[in-house]
Write an enzyme that holds these catalytic residues in place. Sequence first.
Site, PDB file in Angstrom:
ATOM      1  CD1 TRP A   1      -1.559   2.264   2.204  1.00 40.97           C
ATOM      2  CD2 TRP A   1      -3.012   1.495   0.691  1.00 40.97           C
ATOM      3  NE1 TRP A   1      -2.565   3.200   2.083  1.00 40.97           N
ATOM      4  CE2 TRP A   1      -3.477   2.741   1.155  1.00 40.97           C
ATOM      5  CE3 TRP A   1      -3.763   0.814  -0.278  1.00 40.97           C
ATOM      6  CZ2 TRP A   1      -4.652   3.326   0.697  1.00 40.97           C
ATOM      7  CZ3 TRP A   1      -4.933   1.396  -0.726  1.00 40.97           C
ATOM      8  CH2 TRP A   1      -5.373   2.626  -0.248  1.00 40.97           C
TER       9      TRP A   1
ATOM     10  CG  HIS B   1      10.380   2.035  -7.034  1.00 42.52           C
ATOM     11  ND1 HIS B   1      11.002   0.996  -7.691  1.00 42.52           N
ATOM     12  CD2 HIS B   1      11.087   2.225  -5.886  1.00 42.52           C
ATOM     13  CE1 HIS B   1      12.030   0.580  -6.976  1.00 42.52           C
ATOM     14  NE2 HIS B   1      12.110   1.314  -5.881  1.00 42.52           N
TER      15      HIS B   1
END
EC number: 2.4.3.-
Length: 380
Positions: free
Chosen positions: A322, A354
Amino acid sequence: MRNCKMARVASVLGLVMLSVALLNLSLISYVSLKKENIFATPKYASPGAPRMYMFHAGYRSQFALKFLDPSFVPITNSLTQELQEKPSKWTFNRTAFLHQRQEILQHVDVIKNFSLTKNSVRIGQLMHYDYSSHKYVFSISNNFRSLLPDVSPIMNKHYNICAVVGNSGILTGSQCGQEIDKSDFVFRCNFAPTEAFQRDVGRKTNLTTFNPSILEKYYNNLLTIQDRNNFFLSLKKLDGAILWIPAFFFHTSATVTRTLVDFFVEHRGQLKVQLAWPGNIMQHVNRYWKNKHLSPKRLSTGILMYTLASAICEEIHLYGFWPFGFDPNTREDLPYHYYDKKGTKFTTKWQESHQLPAEFQLLYRMHGEGLTKLTLSHCA
């Protein structure tokens, strides 16, 4: 003429002040966003789907980043409602999972690429790096080769249920420890601590990744006796687990890798930990996920572990995946990592390399399709 110019200046200043005020209001209050087809399921794609809200005021800085980084995916209010209500029972789709495994294996020979072995390299062989210029090399030394396993540590290994545990702050207070420990094999990321967090993350570890930079960040490059003792004691707690060391991602790891090699040679026979040193695996892994429209500068460690797990696990459950700064169940602020000190601000440094929201979107879709179970709520 002068009065005219002053009027124009005043008008411009007024517009600027109005814009700033509106921006502040948008960041402080609830922000209604036009519905987008974020999650590719009929529930979210239907014309009657609810409007989306970036509902957490503490998350306002992340909302601002949405305009700077197109990979930042807002979370729907309906997802939050779904998590707060009694969740529907997740059903494993074995057929879909086996199909995905076959697709992955067509791109990545996971067993072979899991680790270099004594027979796969020779002394003096030059290794290149996955994410660095081809000019950078690492020469395989006798000591390095002596630390390699004779065969892949996961050769002929098969497990029923595996847990891949990410390090998200969503695990804080989750009470998922017992559930994680019931898994047949537990993957962890980046040598994350468990001892003080067992209630939420469990204690069982069968594999943990170890980026060489961890040695510099947490163990002072083993420069003092105390640093070496601390590292030794941390390794001893693994008690037979696999330490997966991606030494050939970046050339900047070369010096630290040599320090690691010297340490393990010095303590040969004193530790039960199994060492695994993957070679240039990422070109293969990246190729598979690129076909799924996921192509960041670097995939996260978590999704890399999912890739490895797919080859040896019959069912994969994900925890701690998450990448957002609020809890979807309570709407409270979250740290980036579950082990961050209290008060640590949520970081977005990951955006440099990322695409974590895009990864989450894909994993959430996979959860909906029954390929993997993605836990986002408390376990007890």
